[in-house]
Design an enzyme around this catalytic site. Structure first.
Site, PDB file in Angstrom:
ATOM      1  N   ASP A  13     -79.183  41.299  91.357  1.00  0.00           N
ATOM      2  CA  ASP A  13     -79.491  39.977  91.927  1.00  0.00           C
ATOM      3  C   ASP A  13     -80.851  39.941  92.620  1.00  0.00           C
ATOM      4  O   ASP A  13     -81.038  39.212  93.599  1.00  0.00           O
ATOM      5  CB  ASP A  13     -78.391  39.525  92.911  1.00  0.00           C
ATOM      6  CG  ASP A  13     -77.010  39.618  92.296  1.00  0.00           C
ATOM      7  OD1 ASP A  13     -76.877  39.187  91.142  1.00  0.00           O
ATOM      8  OD2 ASP A  13     -76.085  40.139  92.951  1.00  0.00           O
ATOM      9  N   LYS A  16     -84.354  39.003  88.640  1.00  0.00           N
ATOM     10  CA  LYS A  16     -84.996  39.511  87.418  1.00  0.00           C
ATOM     11  C   LYS A  16     -85.252  38.413  86.389  1.00  0.00           C
ATOM     12  O   LYS A  16     -86.287  38.385  85.754  1.00  0.00           O
ATOM     13  CB  LYS A  16     -84.129  40.598  86.773  1.00  0.00           C
ATOM     14  CG  LYS A  16     -84.075  41.875  87.585  1.00  0.00           C
ATOM     15  CD  LYS A  16     -83.153  42.896  86.956  1.00  0.00           C
ATOM     16  CE  LYS A  16     -81.698  42.531  87.081  1.00  0.00           C
ATOM     17  NZ  LYS A  16     -81.135  42.566  88.430  1.00  0.00           N
ATOM     18  N   GLY A  40     -76.136  37.994  85.590  1.00  0.00           N
ATOM     19  CA  GLY A  40     -76.380  36.550  85.637  1.00  0.00           C
ATOM     20  C   GLY A  40     -77.838  36.360  85.979  1.00  0.00           C
ATOM     21  O   GLY A  40     -78.217  36.458  87.130  1.00  0.00           O
ATOM     22  N   HIS A  41     -78.673  36.159  84.958  1.00  0.00           N
ATOM     23  CA  HIS A  41     -80.110  36.030  85.202  1.00  0.00           C
ATOM     24  C   HIS A  41     -80.474  34.552  85.283  1.00  0.00           C
ATOM     25  O   HIS A  41     -80.370  33.828  84.298  1.00  0.00           O
ATOM     26  CB  HIS A  41     -80.891  36.755  84.107  1.00  0.00           C
ATOM     27  CG  HIS A  41     -80.703  38.250  84.153  1.00  0.00           C
ATOM     28  ND1 HIS A  41     -81.220  39.117  83.231  1.00  0.00           N
ATOM     29  CD2 HIS A  41     -80.050  39.031  85.050  1.00  0.00           C
ATOM     30  CE1 HIS A  41     -80.891  40.359  83.565  1.00  0.00           C
ATOM     31  NE2 HIS A  41     -80.175  40.319  84.657  1.00  0.00           N
ATOM     32  N   GLN A 222     -78.384  44.306  86.287  1.00  0.00           N
ATOM     33  CA  GLN A 222     -77.864  44.928  87.515  1.00  0.00           C
ATOM     34  C   GLN A 222     -79.044  45.532  88.297  1.00  0.00           C
ATOM     35  O   GLN A 222     -80.121  44.973  88.271  1.00  0.00           O
ATOM     36  CB  GLN A 222     -76.782  45.971  87.222  1.00  0.00           C
ATOM     37  CG  GLN A 222     -75.465  45.384  86.729  1.00  0.00           C
ATOM     38  CD  GLN A 222     -75.479  45.020  85.264  1.00  0.00           C
ATOM     39  OE1 GLN A 222     -75.810  45.835  84.438  1.00  0.00           O
ATOM     40  NE2 GLN A 222     -75.114  43.802  84.943  1.00  0.00           N
TER      41      GLN A 222
END
Ligand code: IMP
Length: 421
Positions: A13, A16, A40-41, A222
């Site tokens: 988080d 990225k 979750g980007h 991650q």
């Protein structure tokens, strides 16, 4: 031509997705090398927000080839949803997305096993995203997994049935109640859907692209502190999130790696369980969570929050060979009277900046250095010199302690809210 890598230096988080999106105009190819829909980007442009879980973050740039590498685990159901959503923006995903035939498949039963195992662990649970990540990588390492190439092969159903039979034994032994019929139709529909995409031997393809002089960006998911080998084990994810993972997760030789962009937040967050030395379980932590909108992009869970931790950052930089640092969410700290930074740890009375074998068991007391806070709307600033002097003092200290330049500062979620230093 060489490959650059972009990855997170904390517990994920770090922002990225946005950074890859900002860097993408300089690249012809963006390739994801590990993880799966646990990621979750988030990307924001033109007033809209998009969250990508499996698709590489270069997908919204028309010129860019996007590769899902062999190191990724793919849930066909999730990927179908994600593709359908991204297609509403008008991007031609069928043209620009390549999926490795060697990437492992997350089956519906992997998701069930993930839920069953976590439930069984009770208070000791990892806090998994319940996306089936660990059971899928376990099958991969146990040499009983299914790969994307199997979906289009002749023996698909027999391989699927064997895998499911094994998972059923496990689910029954864990006393987990489930109804597979609730999940299978969507899975088989998604498998058919994915057959319309480019499923190839991406290791040949990416190496050919490199030989042809294409600029390749390898995208991690991650963060380093969740790496299966070097993270805060067992509170980690199940893949190598570090630069080395880009080699094994794409089939790229180590000498082809050039720059490594390491992303860190101006403070720290963690979602899920596990050690977090600088965590602020108090009003400060609450404020960080509120101002930074620190809720998981994938699960919506509130993230744990705390001050920047230099010992873990240095460790991550060492493991990854970071050449360029990128600091995100600097704007969130605006308004704090005092900003703290953990410079070293005291472990059993000894000052050190080395991480102990088990962060959870060791008596770690962070040693803080206090910095005068800053104020103002950083998000509207576009040059480094415009940023408050107190912020620059904080950043200069980080740089001097770490010895790697901070080359980019993100001051908001939008593409435009980015400062090159
Ligand atoms: P899993 O990868 O879903 O098995 O979860 C293992 C641990 O990694 C849990 O603590 C998750 O919250 C964390 N995790 C997994 N993916 C991400 C991510 O993309 N961002 C932040 N934490 C993650």
């Amino acid at each position: 031509m060489k490959v650059d890598v972009v990855l997170g230096l904390q517990w994920g988080d770090e922002g990225k997705g946005k950074i890859v999106d900002v860097l993408t105009p300089k690249y012809d190819v963006v390739a994801r090398f590990q993880g799966g829909p646990n990621a979750g980007h988030s990307l924001e442009f033109g007033g809209n927000k998009y969250v990508l879980n499996t698709i590489p973050s270069g997908i919204f740039h028309e010129h860019c080839i996007n590769i899902i590498g062999n190191g990724v685990v793919v849930d066909p159901v999730q990927l179908k949803k994600e593709i359908e959503k991204a297609e509403t923006t008008g991007v031609d995903i069928r043209k620009n997305l390549y999926i490795s035939e060697k990437a492992h498949v997350i089956l519906p039963t992997h998701r069930l096993v993930d839920a069953a195992s976590e439930a069984k662990k009770g208070v000791h649970k990892v806090g998994s995203t319940l996306r089936g990540i660990s059971p899928t990588y376990q099958d991969k390492i146990g040499r009983s997994g299914m790969r994307i190439g199997d979906l289009i092969g002749q023996n698909f159903m027999s391989k699927y049935n064997t895998a499911v039979a094994n998972h059923k034994i496990l689910l029954d032994s864990l006393g987990f109640e489930y109804n597979l019929a609730d999940h299978e139709p969507a899975f088989f529909e998604a498998v058919e859907f994915l057959k319309g995409f480019k499923i190839v031997n991406t290791e040949y393809y990416v190496n050919q692209l490199i030989t042809d002089g294409k600029r390749v960006l390898a995208e991690g998911a991650q963060g380093t502190l969740l790496d299966i080998d070097f993270g805060s084990y067992p509170f980690v994810t199940s893949s190598n999130t570090i630069t080395g993972g880009a080699c094994s997760g794409l089939g790229i030789a180590p000498q082809k790696i050039n720059k490594v962009f390491g992303i860190f937040k101006a403070y720290c967050t963690r979602v899920g369980n596990g050690p977090f030395p600088t965590e602020q379980e108090n009003e400060t932590g609450e404020l960080l969570r509120k101002l930074g909108h620190e809720f998981g992009a994938t699960t919506g869970r509130p993230r744990r929050t705390g001050w920047l931790d230099l010992p873990t950052l240095k460790y991550a930089i060492m493991l990854n060979g970071v050449t360029d640092l990128i600091c995100t969410k600097s704007d969130v700290l605006s308004g704090f009277e005092e900003v703290m930074l953990c410079d070293s740890y005291s472990i059993n009375g000894k000052i050190t900046d080395e991480l102990p074998f088990n962060l959870l068991d060791a008596e770690v007391t962070p040693q803080y250095k206090a910095f005068k806070g800053w104020s103002g709307n950083l998000s509207s600033m576009r040059t480094y010199n415009e940023l408050p002097e107190t912020f620059r003092t904080y950043m200069d200290f980080v740089e001097s302690k770490i010895g790697v330049p901070v080359n980019m500062i993100s001051v908001g979620p939008d593409r435009e809210e980015t400062i090159a230093k």
